[in-house]
Design a protein around this motif. Structure first.
Motif, PDB file in Angstrom:
ATOM      1  N   ARG A  31      23.554 -45.424  25.222  1.00  0.00           N
ATOM      2  CA  ARG A  31      22.602 -45.157  26.302  1.00  0.00           C
ATOM      3  C   ARG A  31      22.737 -45.519  27.697  1.00  0.00           C
ATOM      4  O   ARG A  31      22.825 -45.131  29.080  1.00  0.00           O
ATOM      5  CB  ARG A  31      22.069 -47.020  25.810  1.00  0.00           C
ATOM      6  CG  ARG A  31      20.815 -46.980  25.207  1.00  0.00           C
ATOM      7  CD  ARG A  31      20.036 -47.634  24.160  1.00  0.00           C
ATOM      8  NE  ARG A  31      19.350 -47.688  23.169  1.00  0.00           N
ATOM      9  CZ  ARG A  31      18.583 -49.063  22.681  1.00  0.00           C
ATOM     10  NH1 ARG A  31      18.496 -49.971  23.460  1.00  0.00           N
ATOM     11  NH2 ARG A  31      17.882 -48.478  21.748  1.00  0.00           N
ATOM     12  N   GLU A  32      24.103 -46.736  27.815  1.00  0.00           N
ATOM     13  CA  GLU A  32      24.602 -46.452  29.435  1.00  0.00           C
ATOM     14  C   GLU A  32      25.302 -45.492  30.051  1.00  0.00           C
ATOM     15  O   GLU A  32      25.374 -45.161  30.784  1.00  0.00           O
ATOM     16  CB  GLU A  32      25.891 -47.168  29.322  1.00  0.00           C
ATOM     17  CG  GLU A  32      25.257 -48.855  29.904  1.00  0.00           C
ATOM     18  CD  GLU A  32      26.383 -50.194  29.581  1.00  0.00           C
ATOM     19  OE1 GLU A  32      27.871 -49.976  29.457  1.00  0.00           O
ATOM     20  OE2 GLU A  32      26.065 -50.906  29.270  1.00  0.00           O
ATOM     21  N   GLN A  33      26.044 -44.745  28.721  1.00  0.00           N
ATOM     22  CA  GLN A  33      26.348 -42.810  29.157  1.00  0.00           C
ATOM     23  C   GLN A  33      25.448 -41.993  29.163  1.00  0.00           C
ATOM     24  O   GLN A  33      25.283 -41.371  30.718  1.00  0.00           O
ATOM     25  CB  GLN A  33      27.276 -42.711  28.272  1.00  0.00           C
ATOM     26  CG  GLN A  33      28.493 -41.248  28.202  1.00  0.00           C
ATOM     27  CD  GLN A  33      29.370 -40.906  27.125  1.00  0.00           C
ATOM     28  OE1 GLN A  33      28.876 -40.864  26.196  1.00  0.00           O
ATOM     29  NE2 GLN A  33      29.552 -39.488  26.928  1.00  0.00           N
ATOM     30  N   VAL A  34      24.572 -42.208  28.845  1.00  0.00           N
ATOM     31  CA  VAL A  34      23.476 -40.846  28.994  1.00  0.00           C
ATOM     32  C   VAL A  34      22.423 -41.217  29.594  1.00  0.00           C
ATOM     33  O   VAL A  34      21.548 -39.985  30.563  1.00  0.00           O
ATOM     34  CB  VAL A  34      22.945 -39.840  27.356  1.00  0.00           C
ATOM     35  CG1 VAL A  34      24.109 -39.819  26.441  1.00  0.00           C
ATOM     36  CG2 VAL A  34      21.934 -40.796  26.924  1.00  0.00           C
ATOM     37  N   LYS A  35      22.536 -42.039  30.170  1.00  0.00           N
ATOM     38  CA  LYS A  35      20.698 -42.954  30.736  1.00  0.00           C
ATOM     39  C   LYS A  35      19.389 -41.650  29.904  1.00  0.00           C
ATOM     40  O   LYS A  35      19.269 -42.328  28.313  1.00  0.00           O
ATOM     41  CB  LYS A  35      20.810 -42.995  31.765  1.00  0.00           C
ATOM     42  CG  LYS A  35      22.210 -43.609  32.887  1.00  0.00           C
ATOM     43  CD  LYS A  35      22.496 -43.659  33.872  1.00  0.00           C
ATOM     44  CE  LYS A  35      23.717 -44.981  34.387  1.00  0.00           C
ATOM     45  NZ  LYS A  35      24.957 -44.020  33.730  1.00  0.00           N
ATOM     46  N   ASP A  36      19.118 -41.034  30.644  1.00  0.00           N
ATOM     47  CA  ASP A  36      17.411 -40.250  30.080  1.00  0.00           C
ATOM     48  C   ASP A  36      18.155 -38.840  29.701  1.00  0.00           C
ATOM     49  O   ASP A  36      17.546 -38.138  29.677  1.00  0.00           O
ATOM     50  CB  ASP A  36      16.454 -40.452  31.052  1.00  0.00           C
ATOM     51  CG  ASP A  36      16.779 -40.193  32.699  1.00  0.00           C
ATOM     52  OD1 ASP A  36      17.589 -40.119  33.270  1.00  0.00           O
ATOM     53  OD2 ASP A  36      16.112 -40.563  33.505  1.00  0.00           O
ATOM     54  N   GLY A  37      19.381 -38.582  30.296  1.00  0.00           N
ATOM     55  CA  GLY A  37      19.977 -37.474  29.732  1.00  0.00           C
ATOM     56  C   GLY A  37      19.481 -36.855  28.356  1.00  0.00           C
ATOM     57  O   GLY A  37      19.208 -38.058  27.574  1.00  0.00           O
ATOM     58  N   LYS A  38      20.141 -36.164  28.541  1.00  0.00           N
ATOM     59  CA  LYS A  38      19.589 -34.883  26.976  1.00  0.00           C
ATOM     60  C   LYS A  38      20.564 -34.808  26.285  1.00  0.00           C
ATOM     61  O   LYS A  38      21.558 -34.415  26.835  1.00  0.00           O
ATOM     62  CB  LYS A  38      18.718 -33.834  27.005  1.00  0.00           C
ATOM     63  CG  LYS A  38      17.044 -34.289  27.477  1.00  0.00           C
ATOM     64  CD  LYS A  38      16.270 -32.445  27.325  1.00  0.00           C
ATOM     65  CE  LYS A  38      15.085 -32.604  28.088  1.00  0.00           C
ATOM     66  NZ  LYS A  38      14.513 -31.367  27.968  1.00  0.00           N
ATOM     67  N   VAL A  39      20.985 -34.783  25.149  1.00  0.00           N
ATOM     68  CA  VAL A  39      21.859 -34.350  24.587  1.00  0.00           C
ATOM     69  C   VAL A  39      21.882 -33.612  23.140  1.00  0.00           C
ATOM     70  O   VAL A  39      21.027 -33.848  22.652  1.00  0.00           O
ATOM     71  CB  VAL A  39      22.313 -35.724  23.822  1.00  0.00           C
ATOM     72  CG1 VAL A  39      23.607 -35.710  22.800  1.00  0.00           C
ATOM     73  CG2 VAL A  39      22.550 -36.793  24.977  1.00  0.00           C
ATOM     74  N   LEU A  40      22.799 -32.440  22.812  1.00  0.00           N
ATOM     75  CA  LEU A  40      22.438 -31.708  21.672  1.00  0.00           C
ATOM     76  C   LEU A  40      23.837 -31.969  20.578  1.00  0.00           C
ATOM     77  O   LEU A  40      25.066 -32.907  21.125  1.00  0.00           O
ATOM     78  CB  LEU A  40      22.973 -30.548  22.292  1.00  0.00           C
ATOM     79  CG  LEU A  40      22.760 -29.447  21.597  1.00  0.00           C
ATOM     80  CD1 LEU A  40      21.807 -28.705  21.206  1.00  0.00           C
ATOM     81  CD2 LEU A  40      23.346 -28.124  22.068  1.00  0.00           C
ATOM     82  N   ILE A  60      18.553 -43.152  21.401  1.00  0.00           N
ATOM     83  CA  ILE A  60      18.526 -42.509  22.222  1.00  0.00           C
ATOM     84  C   ILE A  60      17.557 -41.528  21.808  1.00  0.00           C
ATOM     85  O   ILE A  60      16.553 -40.625  22.520  1.00  0.00           O
ATOM     86  CB  ILE A  60      19.060 -41.772  22.765  1.00  0.00           C
ATOM     87  CG1 ILE A  60      19.762 -40.444  22.327  1.00  0.00           C
ATOM     88  CG2 ILE A  60      20.310 -42.368  24.138  1.00  0.00           C
ATOM     89  CD1 ILE A  60      20.285 -40.156  23.051  1.00  0.00           C
ATOM     90  N   GLY A  61      16.670 -41.680  20.610  1.00  0.00           N
ATOM     91  CA  GLY A  61      15.377 -41.024  19.658  1.00  0.00           C
ATOM     92  C   GLY A  61      15.321 -39.511  20.192  1.00  0.00           C
ATOM     93  O   GLY A  61      16.731 -38.925  19.836  1.00  0.00           O
ATOM     94  N   LYS A  62      14.905 -39.202  20.655  1.00  0.00           N
ATOM     95  CA  LYS A  62      14.417 -38.198  21.293  1.00  0.00           C
ATOM     96  C   LYS A  62      14.579 -37.553  22.579  1.00  0.00           C
ATOM     97  O   LYS A  62      14.790 -35.831  22.555  1.00  0.00           O
ATOM     98  CB  LYS A  62      12.413 -37.685  20.964  1.00  0.00           C
ATOM     99  CG  LYS A  62      11.753 -37.921  20.380  1.00  0.00           C
ATOM    100  CD  LYS A  62      10.988 -36.862  18.843  1.00  0.00           C
ATOM    101  CE  LYS A  62      10.513 -37.832  18.037  1.00  0.00           C
ATOM    102  NZ  LYS A  62      10.272 -36.226  16.987  1.00  0.00           N
ATOM    103  N   GLN A  63      15.820 -37.782  22.818  1.00  0.00           N
ATOM    104  CA  GLN A  63      16.656 -36.984  24.187  1.00  0.00           C
ATOM    105  C   GLN A  63      17.660 -36.506  23.210  1.00  0.00           C
ATOM    106  O   GLN A  63      18.454 -35.792  24.255  1.00  0.00           O
ATOM    107  CB  GLN A  63      17.243 -38.231  24.557  1.00  0.00           C
ATOM    108  CG  GLN A  63      16.875 -39.107  25.480  1.00  0.00           C
ATOM    109  CD  GLN A  63      16.608 -40.149  26.226  1.00  0.00           C
ATOM    110  OE1 GLN A  63      16.517 -41.434  26.029  1.00  0.00           O
ATOM    111  NE2 GLN A  63      18.497 -39.898  27.110  1.00  0.00           N
ATOM    112  N   LEU A  64      17.977 -36.966  21.439  1.00  0.00           N
ATOM    113  CA  LEU A  64      19.135 -35.657  21.310  1.00  0.00           C
ATOM    114  C   LEU A  64      17.818 -34.815  20.622  1.00  0.00           C
ATOM    115  O   LEU A  64      17.021 -35.482  19.979  1.00  0.00           O
ATOM    116  CB  LEU A  64      19.297 -37.099  20.101  1.00  0.00           C
ATOM    117  CG  LEU A  64      20.220 -36.120  18.775  1.00  0.00           C
ATOM    118  CD1 LEU A  64      21.379 -35.651  19.424  1.00  0.00           C
ATOM    119  CD2 LEU A  64      20.240 -36.715  17.940  1.00  0.00           C
TER     120      LEU A  64
END
Ligand code: XMP
Length: 333
Positions: A31-40, A60-64
């Motif tokens: 959470r600290e690394q990606v904040k509200d960013g999107k991850v693949l 991060i739920g749907k951010q992934l």
């Protein structure tokens, strides 16, 4: 501090309690690394990528977004299970790509094992990169790198030569300039499994035997054809079913079928029946560098032989490979 070095003080994760502690720490770190960013994430359905997926869904739920590429070389029902577990049960953002034709067309007529591996590895990156470009605003790439992968790349950087090129995911094209998220990179395989259990993944997925990146592609020996690949997938499913029913699945490190590109004369329904042989491989090992042969009870071998020759179109013999590593390798290619 080199974040690719496991600190000596890090306790071995052997219990669900320790795994839960690790999960809490990683959820916070991600959470600290990606904040509200999107991850693949490229989700193969193997233990490592599945554990990373479950961990990131928690963090991060749907951010992934998970991308599952079916290269047509998966075992029976494997891609379907990934869709069922991650798409339905865990409600992940999941992109499923059936790229079977792309891979099999490229592999047609190619018999050299290393060329097959290179084609599969490169096409995997092409398919994955195509999907990544379609998704807008993705900044991070999650990977199921584990500690032995890091140790292996150090060895290779020191110039030690590998027997086979085990590259599964090579470098992505430069325009996809992702930052990496690697939450399990300091874990050994046994620890990854405990973490997977703590995350509630199915036992069969967490304790899945190792499966090579090029999949059935290096077990359908020589130039791959669709009919022989189909026979291989069916025979392999029977082998796995009988190993499970007979308590061997937990005892044997790796077990599978390979089918060579040769036919022998057989007889079925009183007629000549030319078919391929199915070769059973069942080995035990600690680190895959050397391997011994598991003694499978004859009754089980007979049952597997009867089922494969009766149920699988195109196979008329079943052989049991008794060669340890060395001189054999675990896979035939
Ligand atoms: P070998 O055949 O070299 O296999 O004795 C040792 C272990 O590695 C797996 N293997 C692969 N894994 N990509 C992978 O990810 C590959 O190209 C590959 N080739 C072999 C094999 O299944 C065994 O567990």
């Amino acid at each position: 501090m080199d974040t690719n070095v496991r600190p000596e003080s890090m306790a071995r994760i052997t219990t669900i309690e320790l795994a839960n502690q690790f999960i809490d720490e990683q959820v916070k770190a991600v959470r600290e690394q990606v904040k509200d960013g999107k991850v693949l994430l490229a989700l193969s359905g193997g233990v490592d990528s599945s554990v990373v997926a479950a961990l990131l869904i928690k963090a991060i739920g749907k951010q992934l977004t998970c991308v599952h590429v079916n290269h047509g070389l998966m075992r029976k029902d494997e891609s379907e299970n990934v869709v069922k577990i991650f798409g339905s049960e865990l409600d992940a953002n999941l992109v499923y790509v059936d790229a079977t034709d792309r891979f099999l067309d490229l592999l047609a007529g190619v018999s050299d094992p290393e060329r097959k591996r290179k084609i599969i590895g490169a096409e995997f990156i092409n398919v994955f990169a195509d999907e990544a470009r379609k998704l807008q605003g993705v900044e991070f790439l999650a990977q199921g790198t584990i500690y032995p992968d890091i140790l292996e790349s150090i060895k290779q950087a020191e110039g030690k030569k590998a027997v086979k090129s085990h590259h599964n995911v090579g470098g992505l094209p430069e325009d996809l300039n992702f930052k990496l998220v690697e939450p399990i990179k300091l874990l050994f395989k046994d620890e990854v499994r405990v973490v997977g259990e703590a995350l509630g993944l199915p036992h069969g997925m967490v304790y899945r035997q190792p499966f090579p990146g090029p999949g059935l592609g290096v077990r359908c020996l020589g130039a791959i054809t669709r009919d022989r690949l189909h026979a291989l997938r069916e025979a392999d499913a029977i082998l796995r079913d009988e190993f499970s029913k007979n308590g061997l699945a937990e005892k044997v490190w790796q077990y599978f079928i390979a089918i060579p590109d040769i036919k022998s004369v057989g007889v079925k329904d009183e007629s000549r029946y030319e078919g391929w042989p199915a070769i059973i491989r069942a080995v035990n090992t600690k680190d895959a560098m050397s391997a011994t042969i598991e003694e499978i009870p004859y009754a089980v071998l007979h049952k597997i032989t009867a089922r494969i020759t009766e149920e699988v179109e195109g196979i008329n013999r079943v052989l049991y490979d008794l060669t340890p590593k060395p001189t054999g390798t675990i896979e035939w290619e």
